[in-house]
Design an enzyme around this catalytic site. Structure first.
Site, PDB file in Angstrom:
ATOM      1  N   PHE A   1       0.763  -1.224  -0.171  1.00 46.94           N
ATOM      2  CA  PHE A   1       0.083  -0.119  -0.038  1.00 46.94           C
ATOM      3  C   PHE A   1       0.757   1.025   0.069  1.00 46.94           C
ATOM      4  O   PHE A   1       1.720   1.312   0.800  1.00 46.94           O
ATOM      5  CB  PHE A   1      -1.024   0.093   1.181  1.00 46.94           C
ATOM      6  CG  PHE A   1      -1.980   0.887   1.104  1.00 46.94           C
ATOM      7  CD1 PHE A   1      -3.233   0.397   0.406  1.00 46.94           C
ATOM      8  CD2 PHE A   1      -2.178   2.105   1.705  1.00 46.94           C
ATOM      9  CE1 PHE A   1      -4.482   1.207   0.197  1.00 46.94           C
ATOM     10  CE2 PHE A   1      -3.253   2.996   1.380  1.00 46.94           C
ATOM     11  CZ  PHE A   1      -4.472   2.683   0.774  1.00 46.94           C
TER      12      PHE A   1
ATOM     13  N   GLU B   1      -0.839  -5.863   8.021  1.00 44.51           N
ATOM     14  CA  GLU B   1      -0.464  -7.246   7.561  1.00 44.51           C
ATOM     15  C   GLU B   1       1.333  -7.392   8.014  1.00 44.51           C
ATOM     16  O   GLU B   1       1.691  -8.599   8.103  1.00 44.51           O
ATOM     17  CB  GLU B   1      -0.567  -7.777   6.058  1.00 44.51           C
ATOM     18  CG  GLU B   1      -2.087  -7.845   5.729  1.00 44.51           C
ATOM     19  CD  GLU B   1      -2.949  -6.489   5.781  1.00 44.51           C
ATOM     20  OE1 GLU B   1      -3.832  -6.475   6.253  1.00 44.51           O
ATOM     21  OE2 GLU B   1      -2.232  -5.716   5.132  1.00 44.51           O
TER      22      GLU B   1
ATOM     23  N   CYS C   1       3.908   2.770   4.730  1.00 41.46           N
ATOM     24  CA  CYS C   1       3.607   4.152   4.731  1.00 41.46           C
ATOM     25  C   CYS C   1       2.129   4.352   4.918  1.00 41.46           C
ATOM     26  O   CYS C   1       1.396   3.857   4.283  1.00 41.46           O
ATOM     27  CB  CYS C   1       4.044   4.987   3.355  1.00 41.46           C
ATOM     28  SG  CYS C   1       3.470   6.341   3.206  1.00 41.46           S
TER      29      CYS C   1
ATOM     30  N   THR D   1     -10.778   9.613   7.571  1.00 35.08           N
ATOM     31  CA  THR D   1     -11.572   8.931   8.889  1.00 35.08           C
ATOM     32  C   THR D   1     -10.483   8.443   9.973  1.00 35.08           C
ATOM     33  O   THR D   1      -9.425   8.567   9.662  1.00 35.08           O
ATOM     34  CB  THR D   1     -12.057   7.597   8.128  1.00 35.08           C
ATOM     35  OG1 THR D   1     -11.046   6.989   7.629  1.00 35.08           O
ATOM     36  CG2 THR D   1     -12.779   7.976   6.813  1.00 35.08           C
TER      37      THR D   1
ATOM     38  N   HIS E   1      -9.596   5.651  10.495  1.00 33.36           N
ATOM     39  CA  HIS E   1      -8.738   4.320  10.086  1.00 33.36           C
ATOM     40  C   HIS E   1      -7.258   4.851  10.088  1.00 33.36           C
ATOM     41  O   HIS E   1      -6.461   3.828  10.394  1.00 33.36           O
ATOM     42  CB  HIS E   1      -9.126   4.063   8.614  1.00 33.36           C
ATOM     43  CG  HIS E   1      -8.600   2.919   8.010  1.00 33.36           C
ATOM     44  ND1 HIS E   1      -8.765   1.787   8.552  1.00 33.36           N
ATOM     45  CD2 HIS E   1      -7.516   2.582   7.237  1.00 33.36           C
ATOM     46  CE1 HIS E   1      -8.451   0.694   7.891  1.00 33.36           C
ATOM     47  NE2 HIS E   1      -7.560   1.105   7.080  1.00 33.36           N
TER      48      HIS E   1
ATOM     49  N   ARG F   1      10.398  12.200   3.454  1.00 34.86           N
ATOM     50  CA  ARG F   1      10.957  11.097   4.530  1.00 34.86           C
ATOM     51  C   ARG F   1      11.276   9.809   3.719  1.00 34.86           C
ATOM     52  O   ARG F   1      12.388   8.792   4.489  1.00 34.86           O
ATOM     53  CB  ARG F   1      10.198  10.850   5.749  1.00 34.86           C
ATOM     54  CG  ARG F   1       9.889  11.874   6.628  1.00 34.86           C
ATOM     55  CD  ARG F   1       8.748  11.831   7.214  1.00 34.86           C
ATOM     56  NE  ARG F   1       8.476  12.931   8.337  1.00 34.86           N
ATOM     57  CZ  ARG F   1       8.017  14.308   8.031  1.00 34.86           C
ATOM     58  NH1 ARG F   1       7.366  14.243   6.897  1.00 34.86           N
ATOM     59  NH2 ARG F   1       7.699  14.965   9.035  1.00 34.86           N
TER      60      ARG F   1
END
Length: 154
Positions: free
Chosen positions: A26, A62, A84, A90, A92, A131
């Protein structure tokens, strides 16, 4: 803005180390850059390419289960978590950041293996890009330093 003084170890030697890396896919543009910087620094520190095992998982949540599988094999001197998490609209973001970080820390303590946590948490893509290289290389240095320290303490 000035960066934090992280201090530096006298001399880092990764020649005899086996390192496992778990990278989240992701936000792959960022995590690929983290991984490239991390692997380049590991090689610069003397870790042999054949002693670096890198796997990918779907996302930051994960990462801990893959780290656990590596830790259970007792083959690695240190592990590295790369991911990242970019804040969204939200809750989340907080959930993923907190749970992935807690999982990494718990595994390091439970298995007594150093895990360099380079799951970066940022407000936006620009911060992530700023970064990505530094944090990837930092993770490599942390892994090598802590693997050597734990070896010396045993």
């Amino acid at each position: 803005m000035f960066g934090a003084d992280k201090g530096t170890a006298d001399r880092l030697d990764g020649k005899k180390l086996h390192i496992g890396i778990v990278q989240a896919r992701f936000n792959s543009g960022i995590t690929n850059a983290l991984a490239a910087a991390c692997c380049a620094e590991l090689l610069a520190l003397g870790v042999q390419d054949k002693h670096i095992m890198q796997v990918q998982v779907p996302g930051a949540l994960e990462i801990p289960v893959a780290l656990q599988a590596m830790a259970e094999r007792n083959h690695y001197d240190a592990l590295i978590a790369l991911g990242c998490i970019i804040r969204g609209q939200t809750y989340h973001f907080e959930l993923v950041a907190n749970e992935s970080g807690a999982g990494v820390t718990r595994l390091a303590l439970d298995y007594q293996i150093p895990i360099a946590n380079a799951i970066i948490t940022v407000e936006n893509l620009e911060q992530a890009i700023a970064r990505q290289s530094e944090k990837g290389a930092d993770a490599a240095r942390v892994a090598v330093e802590m693997a050597n320290l734990l070896d010396a303490l045993s």
